[in-house]
Design an enzyme around this catalytic site. Structure first.
Site, short mmCIF file in Angstrom:
data_model
loop_
_atom_site.label_atom_id
_atom_site.label_comp_id
_atom_site.label_asym_id
_atom_site.label_seq_id
_atom_site.Cartn_x
_atom_site.Cartn_y
_atom_site.Cartn_z
N GLU A 210 16.70 12.88 1.97
CA GLU A 210 17.66 13.06 0.74
C GLU A 210 17.34 14.12 0.24
O GLU A 210 17.75 13.49 -1.08
CB GLU A 210 17.78 11.25 0.69
CG GLU A 210 17.79 10.25 2.09
CD GLU A 210 17.60 8.92 1.49
OE1 GLU A 210 17.20 9.02 0.08
OE2 GLU A 210 17.06 8.07 2.04
N GLU A 320 17.19 5.31 11.09
CA GLU A 320 17.46 3.59 10.42
C GLU A 320 18.78 3.14 10.75
O GLU A 320 19.91 2.55 9.78
CB GLU A 320 17.48 4.56 8.84
CG GLU A 320 16.16 5.37 8.42
CD GLU A 320 15.94 5.31 6.79
OE1 GLU A 320 17.00 4.92 6.08
OE2 GLU A 320 15.08 6.02 6.87
O1 G3I Z 1 7.01 -4.48 -3.13
C1 G3I Z 1 7.87 -4.93 -4.23
C2 G3I Z 1 7.16 -6.87 -4.72
O2 G3I Z 1 5.73 -6.76 -4.78
C3 G3I Z 1 7.83 -6.74 -5.98
O3 G3I Z 1 7.81 -8.37 -6.10
C4 G3I Z 1 9.18 -6.64 -5.48
C5 G3I Z 1 10.56 -7.69 -6.01
O4 G3I Z 1 10.59 -6.80 -7.38
O5 G3I Z 1 9.68 -5.81 -4.25
C6 G3I Z 1 8.86 -4.77 -3.40
O6 G3I Z 1 9.44 -3.83 -3.54
C7 G3I Z 1 10.71 -3.67 -2.69
C8 G3I Z 1 10.21 -3.21 -1.90
O7 G3I Z 1 11.54 -2.43 -0.63
C9 G3I Z 1 9.92 -3.43 -0.34
O8 G3I Z 1 10.03 -4.98 -0.34
C10 G3I Z 1 11.36 -2.69 -4.06
O9 G3I Z 1 12.03 -3.35 -5.23
C11 G3I Z 1 12.64 -2.39 -3.13
O10 G3I Z 1 13.33 -1.65 -3.60
C12 G3I Z 1 12.18 -1.29 -1.66
O11 G3I Z 1 13.87 -1.30 -0.80
C13 G3I Z 1 13.20 -0.54 -0.40
C14 G3I Z 1 14.24 0.72 -0.22
O12 G3I Z 1 13.75 1.68 0.79
C15 G3I Z 1 13.81 2.10 -1.65
O13 G3I Z 1 14.88 2.94 -1.94
C16 G3I Z 1 13.60 -0.98 1.17
O14 G3I Z 1 12.34 -1.70 1.85
C17 G3I Z 1 13.61 0.08 2.58
O15 G3I Z 1 14.21 -0.78 4.02
C18 G3I Z 1 14.80 1.59 2.01
O16 G3I Z 1 14.81 1.96 2.90
C19 G3I Z 1 15.05 2.99 2.96
C20 G3I Z 1 14.31 4.35 2.78
O17 G3I Z 1 13.35 4.49 3.03
C21 G3I Z 1 15.77 5.97 3.15
N1 G3I Z 1 16.43 5.87 3.56
C22 G3I Z 1 17.41 4.56 2.95
C23 G3I Z 1 16.70 3.69 3.15
C24 G3I Z 1 17.46 2.22 2.74
O18 G3I Z 1 17.22 2.31 1.20
#
Ligand code: G3I
Length: 395
Positions: A210, A320
């Site tokens: 990205e 994805e």
């Molecule tokens: O691990 C913490 C946990 O300890 C905490 O309690 C919780 C609540 O704050 O957050 C958890 O972390 C989260 C993480 O996912 C694991 O679940 C983050 O807040 C959350 O922002 C993160 O979201 C991920 C996102 O990328 C972040 O950018 C999504 O799961 C994931 O599917 C998404 O994947 C991205 C690709 O890597 C790149 N392309 C876009 C795609 C969708 O955004």
């Protein structure tokens, strides 16, 4: 500033100057000696496993088809997984039945591997593969799955301290020279660890993710861009090519890769980048994230973009895939028709060599486990039962 702090800082700076990419810490371990500097925060590389919703049981008993077996002659078929899900036997059973490739949804991103505690203690970038990550890699290895590495260089989920003096969250941004050393230390350690502990497990890696904005003049104003300018992309690929085990294919990964804004399209920008990197032998393919909606883009626009990237002489991996739709029967039908139209064309084009697709990965096992679950974007429903979209992909 107190005398002791000055001497600590001096030690740290000295450490930085002498730092090379020496022995790394790659297993989560606490330093035995008292570290030269006290970290601002406890090691953050072993976050508690996320409390994820336990998917209610049972995948449809006796599912006779398998996505990866159906496309065995065309491309790998994978999904992303989070370590926390694998403890649910129904989820892991379904993954093993349907997929032959997995990607860590979050556990191999920079914020999961870069270890501030050890970096500050050792005065150089240290990568730590914590249990949160190794439990997925161990599971994949034990089950003969292959993996996509996701992701080395990204503007998101990358800690600020990685770019800042003294590895402090509030330090000034470091120089280009220093950041190049840090980038090399990071990339070298990631590949060295995976190659030593998991040889042959990874077949592809998202090197840069990205980098382009959807509109405007092009590159996202990330810390990478602030320090390097646009060269950070080439530098990342040079280091990835230098340290990636042979056979691991290197990808530029992005979303909305098919859109046109004003006269410059994102597709054009990616094509120009790929052409430049390919001329140096640095890139093997384009990762099209493919976070789609039933209303956009059209199947034709998506398929034409797959063909455009393939025509550059590189691989295309759909990395994805999910398709948001209305959370009801009509929405599911629309989703199935949309995916049928896309798969009919990309499979035909892959077989007649108009396209060169080497893997397709859906971004999650079931709607309930999806980052955008409320819009029912995946092939299996909350109860791990196949939706019409699953059967249309198998058409
Ligand atoms: O691990 C913490 C946990 O300890 C905490 O309690 C919780 C609540 O704050 O957050 C958890 O972390 C989260 C993480 O996912 C694991 O679940 C983050 O807040 C959350 O922002 C993160 O979201 C991920 C996102 O990328 C972040 O950018 C999504 O799961 C994931 O599917 C998404 O994947 C991205 C690709 O890597 C790149 N392309 C876009 C795609 C969708 O955004």
């Amino acid at each position: 500033m107190k005398k002791t702090t000055w001497s600590l800082l001096l030690l740290c700076m000295l450490g930085l100057l002498l730092a090379g990419c020496g022995k790394e810490t790659t297993e989560a371990e606490k330093p035995t000696a008292t570290p030269a500097v006290t970290s601002e925060a406890e090691p953050t590389n072993t976050p508690e496993p996320t409390s994820t919703p336990e998917p209610t049981p049972t995948p449809t008993a006796g599912l006779t088809e398998s996505l990866y077996q159906h496309y065995a002659d065309d491309f790998r078929f994978g999904t992303c997984v989070a370590g926390a899900y694998l403890k649910y036997s129904k989820v892991s059973e379904l993954v093993l039945q349907q997929f032959n490739s997995i990607t860590c949804e979050n556990e191999m991103k920079p914020d999961a591997l870069l270890d501030q505690y050890q970096s500050r203690a050792q005065g150089k970038v240290v990568v730590t593969f914590s249990y949160n990550t190794t439990r997925i890699l161990d599971w994949a290895k034990q089950n003969n799955l292959k993996m996509r590495g996701h992701v080395l260089v990204w503007h998101s989920q990358t800690p600020e301290w990685f770019f800042r003096e003294g590895f402090r969250n509030d330090g000034a941004l470091v120089s280009r020279e220093e950041m190049l050393i840090r980038m090399e230390c990071y990339i070298q350690q990631v590949f060295a660890y995976c190659d030593s502990k998991y040889p042959g497990l990874f077949y592809a890696w998202d090197v840069v993710n990205e980098a382009f904005t959807d509109d405007g003049d092009g590159l996202r104003n990330s810390n990478w861009y602030k320090i390097f300018g646009e060269d950070f992309i080439t530098e990342a690929f040079r280091l990835a090519r230098k340290y990636a085990p042979s056979g691991v294919k290197l990808f530029y990964n992005d979303f909305n890769t098919y859109i046109n804004y004003s006269n410059k399209t994102k597709t054009d920008r990616i094509c120009n980048l790929v052409t430049k990197l390919k001329a140096e032998g640095l890139i093997d393919g384009v990762g099209m994230q493919s976070h789609l909606d039933v209303s956009f883009p059209s199947a034709d626009a998506f398929v034409n973009t797959v063909n455009r990237f393939s025509a550059l002489g590189v691989e295309v991996q759909i990395t994805e895939l999910d398709v948001t739709t209305k959370p009801n029967a009509a929405g599911w039908e629309k989703q199935a028709k949309y995916l049928e139209s896309i798969f009919k064309q990309i499979v035909k084009n892959d077989r007649n060599k108009t396209a060169n697709i080497t893997s397709v990965t859906v971004w999650g096992v079931s709607d309930k486990l999806s980052w955008r679950g409320s819009q029912h974007p995946l092939l299996f429903d909350d109860n791990l039962n196949p939706k019409p979209a699953y059967y249309s992909v198998l058409q």
